[in-house]
Motif scaffolding. Structure first.
Motif, PDB file in Angstrom:
ATOM      1  N   ASN A 122       0.836  -1.214   0.000  1.00 41.38           N
ATOM      2  CA  ASN A 122       0.000   0.000   0.000  1.00 41.38           C
ATOM      3  C   ASN A 122       0.862   1.252   0.000  1.00 41.38           C
ATOM      4  O   ASN A 122       0.560   2.230  -0.696  1.00 41.38           O
ATOM      5  CB  ASN A 122      -0.903   0.028   1.235  1.00 41.38           C
ATOM      6  CG  ASN A 122      -2.165  -0.777   1.020  1.00 41.38           C
ATOM      7  OD1 ASN A 122      -2.403  -1.271  -0.074  1.00 41.38           O
ATOM      8  ND2 ASN A 122      -2.971  -0.928   2.063  1.00 41.38           N
ATOM      9  N   LYS A 169       1.944   1.714  -3.364  1.00 44.01           N
ATOM     10  CA  LYS A 169       0.822   1.998  -4.265  1.00 44.01           C
ATOM     11  C   LYS A 169       0.354   3.444  -4.111  1.00 44.01           C
ATOM     12  O   LYS A 169       0.043   4.126  -5.081  1.00 44.01           O
ATOM     13  CB  LYS A 169      -0.332   1.041  -3.932  1.00 44.01           C
ATOM     14  CG  LYS A 169      -1.143   0.667  -5.129  1.00 44.01           C
ATOM     15  CD  LYS A 169      -1.967  -0.603  -4.963  1.00 44.01           C
ATOM     16  CE  LYS A 169      -2.698  -0.797  -3.695  1.00 44.01           C
ATOM     17  NZ  LYS A 169      -3.630  -1.924  -3.712  1.00 44.01           N
ATOM     18  N   TYR A 170       0.296   3.906  -2.837  1.00 44.24           N
ATOM     19  CA  TYR A 170      -0.240   5.248  -2.594  1.00 44.24           C
ATOM     20  C   TYR A 170       0.872   6.257  -2.289  1.00 44.24           C
ATOM     21  O   TYR A 170       0.619   7.340  -1.771  1.00 44.24           O
ATOM     22  CB  TYR A 170      -1.274   5.215  -1.464  1.00 44.24           C
ATOM     23  CG  TYR A 170      -2.382   4.214  -1.761  1.00 44.24           C
ATOM     24  CD1 TYR A 170      -3.323   4.500  -2.748  1.00 44.24           C
ATOM     25  CD2 TYR A 170      -2.442   2.988  -1.117  1.00 44.24           C
ATOM     26  CE1 TYR A 170      -4.308   3.559  -3.053  1.00 44.24           C
ATOM     27  CE2 TYR A 170      -3.427   2.066  -1.417  1.00 44.24           C
ATOM     28  CZ  TYR A 170      -4.357   2.350  -2.378  1.00 44.24           C
ATOM     29  OH  TYR A 170      -5.317   1.442  -2.701  1.00 44.24           O
ATOM     30  N   ASP A 210       5.061   6.221   4.789  1.00 38.24           N
ATOM     31  CA  ASP A 210       5.362   6.690   3.427  1.00 38.24           C
ATOM     32  C   ASP A 210       5.184   8.200   3.364  1.00 38.24           C
ATOM     33  O   ASP A 210       4.620   8.805   4.287  1.00 38.24           O
ATOM     34  CB  ASP A 210       4.453   5.966   2.413  1.00 38.24           C
ATOM     35  CG  ASP A 210       2.995   6.281   2.618  1.00 38.24           C
ATOM     36  OD1 ASP A 210       2.601   7.437   2.410  1.00 38.24           O
ATOM     37  OD2 ASP A 210       2.220   5.358   3.027  1.00 38.24           O
ATOM     38  N   GLN A 215     -12.726   1.500  -0.280  1.00 35.81           N
ATOM     39  CA  GLN A 215     -11.599   2.186  -0.930  1.00 35.81           C
ATOM     40  C   GLN A 215     -11.886   3.676  -0.884  1.00 35.81           C
ATOM     41  O   GLN A 215     -13.014   4.099  -1.183  1.00 35.81           O
ATOM     42  CB  GLN A 215     -11.467   1.735  -2.382  1.00 35.81           C
ATOM     43  CG  GLN A 215     -11.032   0.271  -2.480  1.00 35.81           C
ATOM     44  CD  GLN A 215     -10.846  -0.167  -3.911  1.00 35.81           C
ATOM     45  OE1 GLN A 215     -11.807  -0.126  -4.678  1.00 35.81           O
ATOM     46  NE2 GLN A 215      -9.649  -0.577  -4.258  1.00 35.81           N
ATOM     47  N   LEU A 238      -6.361  -3.935   4.005  1.00 34.70           N
ATOM     48  CA  LEU A 238      -6.276  -3.446   5.391  1.00 34.70           C
ATOM     49  C   LEU A 238      -7.181  -4.228   6.344  1.00 34.70           C
ATOM     50  O   LEU A 238      -6.874  -4.340   7.526  1.00 34.70           O
ATOM     51  CB  LEU A 238      -6.621  -1.951   5.446  1.00 34.70           C
ATOM     52  CG  LEU A 238      -5.529  -1.020   4.899  1.00 34.70           C
ATOM     53  CD1 LEU A 238      -5.950   0.429   5.053  1.00 34.70           C
ATOM     54  CD2 LEU A 238      -4.201  -1.254   5.595  1.00 34.70           C
TER      55      LEU A 238
END
Ligand code: ADP
Length: 449
Positions: free
Chosen positions: A351, A354-355, A379, A398, A413
């Motif tokens: 994740n 990805k984000y 992140d 989402q 998650l």
């Protein structure tokens, strides 16, 4: 008796108990009343005889009686005997047929099963060697007769009494069991109508039935919730699977209908392959969730070296070459299921990439506090708005499906949270939109899983 309902059984037992208690009470009262009757008769006899003593005298061998002397008063007969026990005055009751010796001042009962008398003799001296005997007699109530009368009355009244006791008991039992009937009928309605929204809703109280009804209502509430969650889960899962299936179906139909060039065919095949990979990932996520839910995916706790685990799960080709910064920490060993923990870390790191922002970073570190072991994945990506931070743990949720570039279904998650909970741990999140997110797993130090 075994075939009877609990209500009837209780009614029978209560009626028997009431009848037995009534019988015992009657016997007790009978025995007390006969004792009271005897002691009353004794004191009356003694009093009457002693009042007569003062009214009797022997002057020159002649019997003299005062005005207040009474031969018969209050059921007491008084007789006067000479020193030689010859009857001088008074009349023996007809039913008194016993010869009995004179005993000065001794109260005694004489008689047989027919009739019984209470007898008291008193010697009244008169002169040097002369005197009189006063004898008092009173007939005692016939005990046998009293009991027989009572038994007859009892036998006549008993059926009515038992019927009243049974009726009263039945009404009390029925009234007490009313809440139970309500519980049973609500449970039956739920079963027949398959309507989990029904509740028993007894008026609030502290008795056992109110507590039972409360427990049932809570049970129905939880059943309804888990049924709704299950329904939602099935519908979301079908929806997510339908999209890649439709894409594959469409691509196959097109390929069968039209002559595709080798390059087009290659593109179609790689699209089908991508969609099938997506389906396969989704199916394995669904399986994980279901197994963790059902407890079939058991946690097998073993001592796990966290630094070693982090190295092994971050060495996979997917993460290599990316800006992944693993901050080496103190060696920490936790009791955990290594494969589950590695899945949790992989989901969080995936994740974070990805984000994350292009050219951004992902940091992973472990820490130990007084009571917890922490694993943190941070992140510097797009972040999560505060109002979304509670919702992202829900299944299939989402924030913006476009942001996951079609590579997820909103299950990552919720799996992370399930794994944390299975380890008696918890997840926390700190995130600022535009600056990045930090996901933390908290594992208790002293833990039995
Ligand atoms: P998905 O398959 O969509 O990634 P997840 O359950 O893993 O599903 O995540 C749920 C949502 O939480 C994602 O759709 C995404 O919007 C948000 N999210 C998860 N991790 C991050 C992250 N590190 N930064 C920003 N948003 C995130």
């Amino acid at each position: 008796m075994k075939q009877l309902s609990v209500k009837l059984k209780l009614t029978v037992w209560l009626s028997l108990l009431i009848t037995l208690l009534a019988g015992l009470l009657l016997a007790f009262m009978l025995s007390v009343s006969s004792h009271v009757a005897l002691s009353t008769a004794m004191s009356r006899l003694d009093k009457t005889l002693r009042s007569n003593i003062s009214q009797v005298s022997l002057t020159d061998g002649k019997l003299q009686l005062g005005e207040d002397f009474s031969f018969y008063r209050d059921g007491i007969s008084t007789l006067i005997y000479s020193k030689e026990k010859a009857l001088l005055a008074g009349q023996l009751p007809v039913s008194f047929q016993w010869e009995t010796s004179f005993q000065n001042g001794l109260l005694r009962t004489i008689g047989d099963s027919g009739s019984k008398y209470l007898v008291l003799d008193i010697w009244v001296p008169a002169g040097w060697d002369n005197g009189l005997w006063l004898r008092g007699l009173t007939e005692l109530p016939k005990a046998g007769e009293t009991i027989r009368n009572l038994l007859v009355a009892g036998l006549l009244v008993m059926p009515l009494f038992i019927a009243l006791a049974a009726l009263g008991s039945y009404r009390i039992v029925k009234r007490s069991f009313r809440p139970l009937d309500s519980i049973a009928s609500t449970a039956a309605e739920i079963t027949e109508a398959r309507d989990l929204s029904k509740r028993i809703c007894l008026p609030p109280g502290k008795d056992e039935f109110s507590r039972l009804a409360d427990t049932f209502d809570q049970l129905f509430e939880r059943l309804e919730q888990s049924f709704e969650t299950q329904k939602q889960f099935t519908s979301d899962a079908s929806h997510e699977l339908r999209t890649p299936v439709s894409v594959i179906k469409g691509a196959c139909e097109y390929a069968m209908k039209y002559d595709e060039t080798p390059q087009e065919r290659q593109e179609t095949l790689s699209m089908i392959y991508r969609q099938s990979l997506k389906m396969s990932a989704l199916i394995s996520q669904l399986l994980s969730i279901t197994r963790l839910d059902q407890g079939t995916e058991l946690i097998k706790p073993v001592p796990v070296d966290l630094n070693e685990l982090l190295h092994s799960c971050l060495e996979v080709p997917d993460f290599q070459g990316k800006a992944l910064l693993l901050e080496p920490g103190e060696p920490i060993t936790v009791l955990a299921d290594a494969s589950q923990l590695s899945r949790l870390i992989t989901n969080l790191v995936e994740n974070a990439f990805k984000y994350g922002k292009p050219g951004g970073h992902v940091w992973v570190r472990t820490m130990q506090t007084d009571r917890e072991v922490l694993i943190q994945v941070k992140d510097d990506g797009i972040g999560i708005p505060p109002e979304e931070q509670d919702k992202i743990w829900k299944r299939f949720y989402q924030v913006d499906p476009a942001r996951s570039q079609g590579s997820g279904a909103g299950l990552g998650l919720s799996i992370v949270q399930q794994i944390a909970q299975a380890h008696k741990g918890r997840m926390t999140l700190e995130s600022t939109p535009g600056l990045g997110s930090c996901f933390t797993l908290h594992l208790p130090l002293s833990r039995e899983i």
